[in-house]
Design an enzyme around this catalytic site. Structure first.
Site, mmCIF file in Angstrom:
data_model
loop_
_atom_site.group_PDB
_atom_site.id
_atom_site.type_symbol
_atom_site.label_atom_id
_atom_site.label_comp_id
_atom_site.label_asym_id
_atom_site.label_seq_id
_atom_site.Cartn_x
_atom_site.Cartn_y
_atom_site.Cartn_z
ATOM 1 N N LYS A 168 13.904 -12.940 5.885
ATOM 2 C CA LYS A 168 13.041 -12.117 5.030
ATOM 3 C C LYS A 168 12.800 -12.778 3.683
ATOM 4 C CE LYS A 168 14.548 -7.824 7.236
ATOM 5 N NZ LYS A 168 15.356 -6.590 7.108
ATOM 6 N N ASP B 104 19.352 -12.563 9.028
ATOM 7 C CA ASP B 104 18.193 -11.666 8.945
ATOM 8 C C ASP B 104 17.643 -11.635 7.524
ATOM 9 O OD1 ASP B 104 16.474 -9.446 10.083
ATOM 10 O OD2 ASP B 104 17.522 -8.333 8.520
#
Length: 382
Positions: free
Chosen positions: A246, A242
């Site tokens: 980003k 994750d």
């Protein structure tokens, strides 16, 4: 590093848009005088929070485009009547093979409509360029648009120009904090970015902030998952994937065409937990406890604080657990706070630090609706 500015607030790196020219003509964002329609894809935790907030804003008299469709992986439903009831029906609908694909690839969505992607689906993210090229605005919390394959990120940027559509992605990093907008504005103003580092996972920020050794780390992971702080599979957070997504979004916003494989990721997952099928993962979370206890002991011995950090600079890009001195700019957050430090010509010695809640369905839903309102206001003026 140069940046192309599209319609005031959509900034795209010219590495992605090489060879493209922007239209000199005013953009007509309304479909032949008809009002724009909304489609919501994803009726899970974030989608439900979005519907609740949409209904509340409508009740407060705020003008919003009409919600025309609710869709998930099982079915696509025209939105009519009470939206809470429609949401329940969408979640209870029997699976229809390729129902979403047929709708997504058909001409139901037309130029000027707004598609809200509240999924984490790679398939849905793959449709973003097609919708944009068609003139459909895309508002997304799905990180797999600009945060996966570089070719897809480039296709999204190109489709924005060709379709003259907007891509609202503020919810993909920091759950709507002004991270992407600030970074893009700095680059557009001629600033040169030296490095960006940050606590980019609200779930890992909460986990490491709450972890003091009094409770097993695995118990905190289960609590964070129940509170909606993690991805549906918390291993995505614990693996660093994750955060890598980003970091890719931030790097590409800064004009750096970073490939996913160029980001070094140090996962928190033991091999057995990483390889386990989803149905067995919860029962293996206890494998986290011994290594995390060792990390915590080592950090305390050094007088440091554990943070899970993503960083890119001229030397490369990395994601992983770091023991930071207590005075470090990334040690001041609380709860699910994200913190992003931007080092540039303008902020060479003291970085620009952006901090605020970075996890939770409510803040993500608010960021998605903010983007819808921003697009609606812009298209109304245009």
């Amino acid at each position: 590093m140069r940046i192309l500015l599209v319609e005031d607030d959509a900034i795209l790196g010219d590495g992605i848009l090489a060879g493209l020219k922007l239209s000199e003509h005013a953009v007509d964002w309304v479909r032949d005088g008809e009002a724009a329609r909304l489609a919501l894809l994803g009726t899970g935790t974030v989608g439900a929070a979005w519907v609740e907030r949409y209904t509340r804003l409508q009740g407060a008299g705020i003008e919003l485009p009409a919600l025309a469709w609710l869709a998930n992986s099982r079915a696509v439903q025209p939105a009519a009547g009470d939206l809470a009831t429609m949401l329940e029906q969408a979640n209870a609908a029997p699976r229809r093979e390729r129902a979403l694909q047929g709708w997504a690839e058909a001409e139901a969505l037309q130029a000027g409509d707004i598609l809200v992607d509240a999924t984490a689906s790679d398939t849905v993210a793959g449709w973003h360029p097609e919708w944009l090229a068609r003139g459909v605005h895309v508002v997304t919390a799905n990180k797999l648009g600009h945060g996966s394959l570089l070719a897809r990120s480039q296709a999204i940027a190109q489709a924005q120009v060709h379709g003259r559509a907007r891509y609202g992605d503020s919810a993909t990093v920091g759950a709507g904090l002004p991270v992407l907008s600030s970074l893009r504005a700095l680059v557009a103003g001629g600033d040169r970015i030296h490095a960006v580092e940050g606590v980019l996972s609200g779930s890992l920020a909460w986990l490491l902030g709450a972890y003091d050794g009094s409770r097993p780390f695995s118990a905190l992971v289960r609590e964070a998952a129940a509170a909606g702080y993690t991805e549906p599979d918390p291993r995505i957070d614990l693996s660093g994937e994750d955060v890598r997504r980003k970091l890719l979004i931030l790097a590409r916003a800064a004009g750096l065409p970073l490939q996913a494989e160029q980001v070094r990721v140090d996962s928190l997952l033991p091999a057995a937990l990483a390889a386990a099928p989803a149905s067995d993962a919860d029962g293996l979370l206890d494998l986290l406890d011994a290594p995390l206890a060792e990390y915590l002991h080592r950090a305390r011995t050094e007088g440091a604080t554990l943070r899970f950090v993503g960083r890119f600079d001229a030397q490369g890009a990395s994601v992983g657990l770091r023991a930071l001195p207590h005075g470090h700019p990334l040690c001041g957050g609380h709860g699910t706070d994200n913190q992003v430090a931007i080092f540039s010509d303008r902020y060479r010695v003291q970085p620009l630090v952006i901090q605020g809640p970075g996890a939770g369905a409510e803040v993500t839903a608010a960021a998605l609706l903010d983007e819808v309102l921003r697009i609606s206001a812009r298209t109304g003026r245009d």
